[in-house]
Write a protein that holds these residues in place. Structure first.
Motif, short mmCIF file in Angstrom:
data_model
loop_
_atom_site.label_atom_id
_atom_site.label_comp_id
_atom_site.label_asym_id
_atom_site.label_seq_id
_atom_site.Cartn_x
_atom_site.Cartn_y
_atom_site.Cartn_z
N SER A 27 0.83 -1.19 0.00
CA SER A 27 0.00 0.00 0.00
C SER A 27 0.87 1.25 0.00
CB SER A 27 -0.90 0.01 1.24
OG SER A 27 -0.14 0.27 2.41
N GLN A 28 0.26 2.35 -0.35
CA GLN A 28 0.97 3.63 -0.32
C GLN A 28 1.49 3.92 1.08
OE1 GLN A 28 -1.19 6.86 -2.15
NE2 GLN A 28 -0.19 8.38 -0.87
N ASP A 29 0.71 3.62 2.10
CA ASP A 29 1.13 3.84 3.48
C ASP A 29 2.35 3.00 3.84
OD1 ASP A 29 -0.88 5.69 3.90
OD2 ASP A 29 -2.23 4.25 4.85
N GLU A 30 2.38 1.75 3.39
CA GLU A 30 3.53 0.89 3.67
C GLU A 30 4.80 1.42 3.01
OE1 GLU A 30 1.74 -3.58 4.12
OE2 GLU A 30 1.73 -2.69 2.11
N ILE A 31 4.67 1.89 1.79
CA ILE A 31 5.81 2.43 1.07
C ILE A 31 6.32 3.69 1.74
CG2 ILE A 31 6.55 3.44 -1.13
CD1 ILE A 31 4.47 1.44 -2.43
N GLU A 32 5.41 4.59 2.06
CA GLU A 32 5.80 5.84 2.73
C GLU A 32 6.43 5.57 4.08
OE1 GLU A 32 2.23 8.19 2.69
OE2 GLU A 32 2.47 8.69 0.57
N ALA A 33 5.91 4.58 4.81
CA ALA A 33 6.47 4.24 6.12
C ALA A 33 7.87 3.68 5.98
CB ALA A 33 5.56 3.24 6.84
N ALA A 34 8.09 2.82 5.00
CA ALA A 34 9.42 2.24 4.79
C ALA A 34 10.43 3.34 4.49
CB ALA A 34 9.39 1.22 3.66
N VAL A 35 10.06 4.28 3.63
CA VAL A 35 10.97 5.38 3.29
C VAL A 35 11.21 6.26 4.51
CG1 VAL A 35 11.25 7.46 1.88
CG2 VAL A 35 10.39 5.36 0.84
N ALA A 36 10.15 6.58 5.25
CA ALA A 36 10.30 7.43 6.43
C ALA A 36 11.19 6.79 7.48
CB ALA A 36 8.92 7.75 7.02
N GLU A 37 11.03 5.50 7.70
CA GLU A 37 11.85 4.80 8.70
C GLU A 37 13.31 4.75 8.28
OE1 GLU A 37 10.10 1.00 9.69
OE2 GLU A 37 8.14 1.95 9.96
N GLU A 38 13.54 4.47 7.01
CA GLU A 38 14.93 4.43 6.54
C GLU A 38 15.55 5.83 6.56
OE1 GLU A 38 16.50 1.80 6.41
OE2 GLU A 38 14.91 0.34 6.25
N HIS A 39 14.77 6.84 6.19
CA HIS A 39 15.27 8.21 6.22
C HIS A 39 15.60 8.62 7.66
CE1 HIS A 39 14.68 12.71 5.28
NE2 HIS A 39 15.89 12.34 4.90
N ALA A 40 14.78 8.23 8.60
CA ALA A 40 15.02 8.57 10.01
C ALA A 40 16.32 7.94 10.52
CB ALA A 40 13.84 8.11 10.86
N SER A 41 16.73 6.85 9.93
CA SER A 41 17.96 6.19 10.39
C SER A 41 19.21 7.03 10.09
CB SER A 41 18.09 4.79 9.79
OG SER A 41 18.42 4.84 8.42
N PHE A 42 19.06 8.05 9.27
CA PHE A 42 20.19 8.91 8.92
C PHE A 42 20.17 10.24 9.65
CE2 PHE A 42 19.94 5.95 5.39
CZ PHE A 42 21.27 5.58 5.27
N ILE A 43 19.25 10.43 10.58
CA ILE A 43 19.21 11.67 11.36
C ILE A 43 20.50 11.81 12.14
CG2 ILE A 43 18.08 12.81 13.32
CD1 ILE A 43 15.44 11.67 12.31
N GLY A 44 21.05 13.00 12.09
CA GLY A 44 22.27 13.29 12.83
C GLY A 44 23.54 12.95 12.08
N ARG A 45 23.43 12.37 10.93
CA ARG A 45 24.62 12.06 10.13
C ARG A 45 25.06 13.34 9.42
NH1 ARG A 45 25.29 6.31 9.64
NH2 ARG A 45 24.12 5.55 11.43
N PRO A 46 26.34 13.69 9.48
CA PRO A 46 26.77 14.98 8.95
C PRO A 46 26.79 15.06 7.42
CG PRO A 46 28.65 13.76 9.80
CD PRO A 46 27.41 12.98 10.15
#
Length: 68
Positions: A27-46
């Motif tokens: 679903s669109q929600d599953e895809i958006e969630a996967a991208v959001a979770e992976e993107h969040a894993s890079f928070i704080g990386r310079p």
């Protein structure tokens, strides 16, 4: 600020590409969630230049694995 906008635009592109590739199995929600979770894993990386590419690879792999 411009770098943040560029990254956000690139992440939006990732979502759209993955919707095209996985709309039959996720679903669109599953895809958006996967991208959001992976993107969040890079928070704080310079170094931000390659974040969208890395997010797309990780999200694509996650979606591919869960589609069986």
């Amino acid at each position: 600020m411009a770098d943040t906008t560029r990254e956000e635009d690139a992440i939006s592109g990732v979502v759209e590409r993955l919707k095209g590739a996985f709309s039959a199995t996720h679903s669109q929600d599953e895809i958006e969630a996967a991208v959001a979770e992976e993107h969040a894993s890079f928070i704080g990386r310079p170094v931000r230049e390659f974040v969208p590419v890395l997010v797309e690879r990780k999200a694509r792999a996650r979606l591919h694995e869960s589609s069986g």
